[in-house]
Scaffold this active site. Sequence first.
Site, short mmCIF file in Angstrom:
data_model
loop_
_atom_site.label_atom_id
_atom_site.label_comp_id
_atom_site.label_asym_id
_atom_site.label_seq_id
_atom_site.Cartn_x
_atom_site.Cartn_y
_atom_site.Cartn_z
N LYS A 51 0.87 -1.13 0.15
CA LYS A 51 0.00 0.07 -0.02
C LYS A 51 0.77 1.34 -0.09
O LYS A 51 0.49 2.16 -0.78
CB LYS A 51 -1.11 -0.18 1.13
CG LYS A 51 -2.07 -1.05 1.13
CD LYS A 51 -2.78 -1.37 2.15
CE LYS A 51 -3.69 -2.51 1.96
NZ LYS A 51 -4.33 -3.23 3.15
N GLN A 95 -5.17 -2.37 9.22
CA GLN A 95 -4.92 -3.67 8.51
C GLN A 95 -5.46 -4.66 9.30
O GLN A 95 -5.16 -4.90 10.42
CB GLN A 95 -3.19 -3.76 8.51
CG GLN A 95 -2.78 -4.84 7.55
CD GLN A 95 -3.46 -5.10 6.19
OE1 GLN A 95 -3.24 -4.04 5.31
NE2 GLN A 95 -3.92 -6.01 5.55
N ASP A 118 -11.66 1.65 3.00
CA ASP A 118 -11.78 0.43 2.71
C ASP A 118 -13.50 0.04 2.36
O ASP A 118 -13.60 -1.09 1.83
CB ASP A 118 -11.48 -0.62 3.98
CG ASP A 118 -10.22 -1.31 4.02
OD1 ASP A 118 -9.55 -1.46 2.88
OD2 ASP A 118 -9.55 -1.58 4.96
#
Length: 286
Positions: A51, A95, A118
Amino acid sequence: MIISGKELSAKLKAEMAHQVAAFPQKYGRVPHLVVILVGDDPASVSYVTGKAKASEVVGIRNTTIRKPADIPEAELLDLIRQLNEDDTVDGILVQLPLPEHIREAKVIETISEAKDVDGFHPLNVAALWQKQPCVLPCTPKGIIKMLKAAGVEIKGKRAVVIGRSNIVGLPVAKLLLDENATVTIAHSKTVDLPSVTRQAEILVVAIGKPGFVTADMVSEGAAVIDVGVNRNPATGKLCGDVDFAAVEPKASVITPVPGGVGPMTICCLMENTIECFLNRQENRLV
Ligand code: NAP
């Protein structure tokens, strides 16, 4: 035809880099993504690194905050609340998975929905199912982009999704439905799964079992999207849920693992970060 998520994501990231290059002059800064990594699970470290690399390519500012695996839940939630309030932060991603003592649902709902890159926040999920504007979850969004880029007509097709998780199976099914496919969702309790999957003109597999989908489960000419990320027990190498060598000759298009859905997920994360940035800059509602 093998759909390369690596190539498609490289192309899309180059387009985003061009777009982002104009932001400092227009808005005075570039989008800022904050990624929180709890613990040092090797797979999570590698995702977070990916990322950061993608952010660099696109020209997005990336801050990775690392916290020890034993961080108290309250401390993590406080950190998220601070980032919610921070005007210089456009996207927040924690995460997953998290250590067992931390409730994932609590973490997800604490991230402001306007910074939820997300697309996991309950308000974003509800908006998705109500066809309201929202941040689309990255993996499902990437899958639809791959199908379209490969020229697969979704409208009117019979689609089967194996897996019904909140982060992949269910939202993929919803996005396929929104593209006017007729969708069946299969799962671990589905009886005679091969007879269901053989109906699929589009087959999306998100189970997490190496080589689970064999050639006899796939109809000739199906578009096959393999979301799974597993280690081949024999070789230790990364592999998907689909027996690629056996299924590829039957499929009209198929995604490889690695180099398929994975890169597109990160690419869509970049897109979502830009979207959250623009929503905030232009005072648009999510
Ligand atoms: P998950 O939450 O564990 O869900 C797995 C799903 O598979 C469940 O719905 C389960 O059914 C179903 N399933 C398990 N065994 C089955 C069987 N024998 N027959 C039919 N269905 C079965 O996993 P997930 O988070 O959705 O992830 C799935 C895979 O995608 C994993 O390998 C993960 O690493 C990968 N993934 C990849 C990306 C990417 O960017 N490439 C992103 C996210 C996830 P039940 O609901 O009945 O239990």
